[in-house]
Write a protein that holds these residues in place. Structure first.
Motif, PDB file in Angstrom:
ATOM      1  N   UNK A  52       0.387  -1.614   0.219  1.00 42.39           N
ATOM      2  CA  UNK A  52       0.392   0.490  -0.194  1.00 42.39           C
ATOM      3  C   UNK A  52       0.918   1.281   0.035  1.00 42.39           C
ATOM      4  N   UNK A  53       0.357   2.328  -0.782  1.00 42.00           N
ATOM      5  CA  UNK A  53       1.035   3.496  -0.315  1.00 42.00           C
ATOM      6  C   UNK A  53       1.326   4.137   0.740  1.00 42.00           C
ATOM      7  N   UNK A  54       1.928   4.420   1.385  1.00 37.62           N
ATOM      8  CA  UNK A  54       2.461   5.123   3.000  1.00 37.62           C
ATOM      9  C   UNK A  54       3.778   5.258   2.651  1.00 37.62           C
ATOM     10  N   UNK A  55       3.834   6.421   3.974  1.00 38.71           N
ATOM     11  CA  UNK A  55       5.263   7.647   3.598  1.00 38.71           C
ATOM     12  C   UNK A  55       6.226   6.681   5.378  1.00 38.71           C
ATOM     13  N   UNK A  56       6.396   5.762   5.400  1.00 37.28           N
ATOM     14  CA  UNK A  56       6.940   4.695   6.087  1.00 37.28           C
ATOM     15  C   UNK A  56       7.432   3.824   5.421  1.00 37.28           C
ATOM     16  N   UNK A  90     -11.211   2.418   0.467  1.00 36.79           N
ATOM     17  CA  UNK A  90     -12.476   2.349   0.069  1.00 36.79           C
ATOM     18  C   UNK A  90     -13.322   1.271   1.305  1.00 36.79           C
ATOM     19  N   UNK A  91     -12.214   0.142   1.105  1.00 36.57           N
ATOM     20  CA  UNK A  91     -13.155  -0.939   2.483  1.00 36.57           C
ATOM     21  C   UNK A  91     -12.396   0.080   3.855  1.00 36.57           C
ATOM     22  N   UNK A  92     -11.519   0.814   4.004  1.00 36.93           N
ATOM     23  CA  UNK A  92     -11.106   0.986   5.434  1.00 36.93           C
ATOM     24  C   UNK A  92     -12.407   2.094   5.436  1.00 36.93           C
ATOM     25  N   UNK A  93     -13.519   2.769   4.362  1.00 40.46           N
ATOM     26  CA  UNK A  93     -14.065   3.196   5.100  1.00 40.46           C
ATOM     27  C   UNK A  93     -15.352   2.707   5.726  1.00 40.46           C
ATOM     28  N   UNK A  94     -15.302   1.615   5.593  1.00 35.44           N
ATOM     29  CA  UNK A  94     -16.683   0.945   6.257  1.00 35.44           C
ATOM     30  C   UNK A  94     -16.426   0.764   7.597  1.00 35.44           C
ATOM     31  N   UNK A  95     -15.433   0.429   8.130  1.00 38.78           N
ATOM     32  CA  UNK A  95     -14.505   0.733   9.431  1.00 38.78           C
ATOM     33  C   UNK A  95     -14.457  -1.104   9.774  1.00 38.78           C
ATOM     34  N   UNK A  96     -15.348  -2.030   9.141  1.00 40.02           N
ATOM     35  CA  UNK A  96     -15.459  -2.884   9.989  1.00 40.02           C
ATOM     36  C   UNK A  96     -14.388  -4.552   9.713  1.00 40.02           C
ATOM     37  N   UNK A 120      -8.121   3.821   9.031  1.00 38.55           N
ATOM     38  CA  UNK A 120      -6.578   4.302   8.440  1.00 38.55           C
ATOM     39  C   UNK A 120      -6.792   5.928   8.513  1.00 38.55           C
ATOM     40  N   UNK A 121      -5.666   6.124   9.281  1.00 41.13           N
ATOM     41  CA  UNK A 121      -5.317   7.865   9.099  1.00 41.13           C
ATOM     42  C   UNK A 121      -5.263   7.974   7.953  1.00 41.13           C
ATOM     43  N   UNK A 122      -5.736   9.132   7.182  1.00 45.70           N
ATOM     44  CA  UNK A 122      -4.933   9.288   5.862  1.00 45.70           C
ATOM     45  C   UNK A 122      -3.857   9.967   6.169  1.00 45.70           C
ATOM     46  N   UNK A 123      -2.685   9.539   4.797  1.00 42.20           N
ATOM     47  CA  UNK A 123      -1.097   9.772   4.574  1.00 42.20           C
ATOM     48  C   UNK A 123      -1.246  11.664   4.931  1.00 42.20           C
ATOM     49  N   UNK A 124      -0.677  11.818   5.704  1.00 45.41           N
ATOM     50  CA  UNK A 124      -0.458  13.334   5.460  1.00 45.41           C
ATOM     51  C   UNK A 124      -0.786  13.904   4.191  1.00 45.41           C
ATOM     52  N   UNK A 125       0.433  13.995   3.876  1.00 46.44           N
ATOM     53  CA  UNK A 125       1.188  14.037   2.917  1.00 46.44           C
ATOM     54  C   UNK A 125      -0.212  13.943   1.372  1.00 46.44           C
ATOM     55  N   UNK A 126      -0.801  13.191   1.426  1.00 43.21           N
ATOM     56  CA  UNK A 126      -1.828  12.682   0.452  1.00 43.21           C
ATOM     57  C   UNK A 126      -3.003  13.946   0.555  1.00 43.21           C
ATOM     58  N   UNK A 127      -3.446  13.736   1.742  1.00 42.75           N
ATOM     59  CA  UNK A 127      -4.467  14.330   2.136  1.00 42.75           C
ATOM     60  C   UNK A 127      -4.458  16.018   1.775  1.00 42.75           C
ATOM     61  N   UNK A 128      -3.034  16.426   1.832  1.00 44.87           N
ATOM     62  CA  UNK A 128      -3.069  18.190   1.834  1.00 44.87           C
ATOM     63  C   UNK A 128      -3.006  18.177  -0.023  1.00 44.87           C
ATOM     64  N   UNK A 129      -2.548  17.772  -0.185  1.00 46.10           N
ATOM     65  CA  UNK A 129      -2.717  18.049  -1.847  1.00 46.10           C
ATOM     66  C   UNK A 129      -4.304  17.466  -2.144  1.00 46.10           C
ATOM     67  N   UNK A 130      -4.843  16.216  -1.779  1.00 46.19           N
ATOM     68  CA  UNK A 130      -6.329  16.289  -1.587  1.00 46.19           C
ATOM     69  C   UNK A 130      -6.837  17.729  -1.534  1.00 46.19           C
ATOM     70  N   UNK A 131      -6.436  18.253  -0.689  1.00 47.24           N
ATOM     71  CA  UNK A 131      -6.763  19.354  -0.401  1.00 47.24           C
ATOM     72  C   UNK A 131      -7.056  20.920  -1.714  1.00 47.24           C
TER      73      UNK A 131
END
Lengths: 195, 195
Positions: A62-66, A91-97, B1-12
């Motif tokens: 998955x995309x990640x900054x780590x 999309x799946x994470x948005x459901x939350x379950x 899942x917390x959205x990745x900061x840099x992606x959230x910023x660009x989305x904004x």
């Protein structure tokens, strides 16, 4: 009137975004012209930052900054849900379950376009099976997605790990990214084991 | 899942563009992640370049990368067509049969939002009347556009320059059955004799 070079160039970049035509791209370019200098600088920096910081999770892809994404670091690795693209995870994470982890293939098998098993991240999935109890295959319910699911299920079989496919609660031909949460949630809970 | 900061910023930033919702903005951000590093760098540079190079034409107020725009430099200044925004110029230039120059107001009078004559570029228009034969007012045919047109026409009157308003009527290809009452009423009262 000759279009101004710098505006034409920016319009070109906007029109390379998915679903953006020439006219919409021009509107976006004008919007940038009307932004404050600070906002435009921030916008440009955000594009560079995303490219610089975002990589693929060493474990799930998955995309990640780590080095390893937050989901892989925190979640139970006994259930692995396999998807085509990172946006399917969102999309799946948005459901939350769903509480397991993911594996992102970054594509599906597509022989007519020379996409074989080595072009998508299948081998990484096999290395993760140690300790896994179930693999849920959630590729799109279309031709290539089904074929990829069957292929992966066959590969996993010798490992003795239960393999399931999300239920056809999704209309055939639809895309996971655009499914509503209820449909998606039912599709996951009604998953069927591939025997 | 917390959205990745840099992606959230660009989305904004993407969602600040006209007509772009959160979901579309996220798709654009993912598209940037999938761009080549060169393309992303070019995209960011194009945003900065547009902000740096594009200013307003000293004469007409249109966007330009020079002191005076190409239209003002090359065209006949005896007819001035007044519009609300630069994109209106682009729409009229696409027809290709208007040979005069423009004057861009960058807004219309809107007293309820504190936009008065000093907030839009009206005084610059009056300074251009010397040598002009006709001013065509092409603000939008809505309430504020009409009011602004009437206001400008009144200001120009003492200068003895002919002032006209673009015609109201049914759009070409429209059906009378579906036209709104105001448009139909104007189309009838502004009728032209068939000679």
């Amino acid at each position: 009137m000759r279009e101004i070079d710098s505006v034409a160039k920016l319009t070109g970049y906007f029109s390379s975004l998915p679903g953006v035509g020439r006219k919409t791209a021009a509107r976006y370019a004008y919007a940038v012209i009307n932004m404050s200098a600070d906002d435009a600088a921030g916008f440009a920096a955000a594009i560079l930052e995303v490219k610089e910081k975002i990589g693929l999770c060493r474990v799930c892809g998955n995309f990640t900054d780590a080095d390893e994404c937050e989901i892989c670091r925190r979640r139970d690795h006994s259930v692995i849900l396999v998807v085509k693209e990172p946006k399917d995870v969102a999309a799946i994470e948005k459901i939350g379950d769903y509480t397991g982890v993911y594996h992102i293939l970054h594509g599906v098998l597509d022989p007519s376009n020379n996409v074989g098993p080595n072009e998508i991240r299948i081998s990484g999935l096999l290395r993760r099976l140690d300790g896994a109890k179930e693999v849920i295959i959630a590729t799109n319910p279309d031709l290539l997605g089904e074929a990829t699911a069957m292929y992966i299920a066959k590969l996993i079989k010798p490992f003795g790990v239960k393999t399931s496919r999300i239920a056809h609660g999704l209309p055939v031909g639809a895309e996971i990214e655009y499914a509503d949460a209820m449909t998606l949630s039912r599709a996951i809970s009604d998953r069927k084991e591939i025997l």
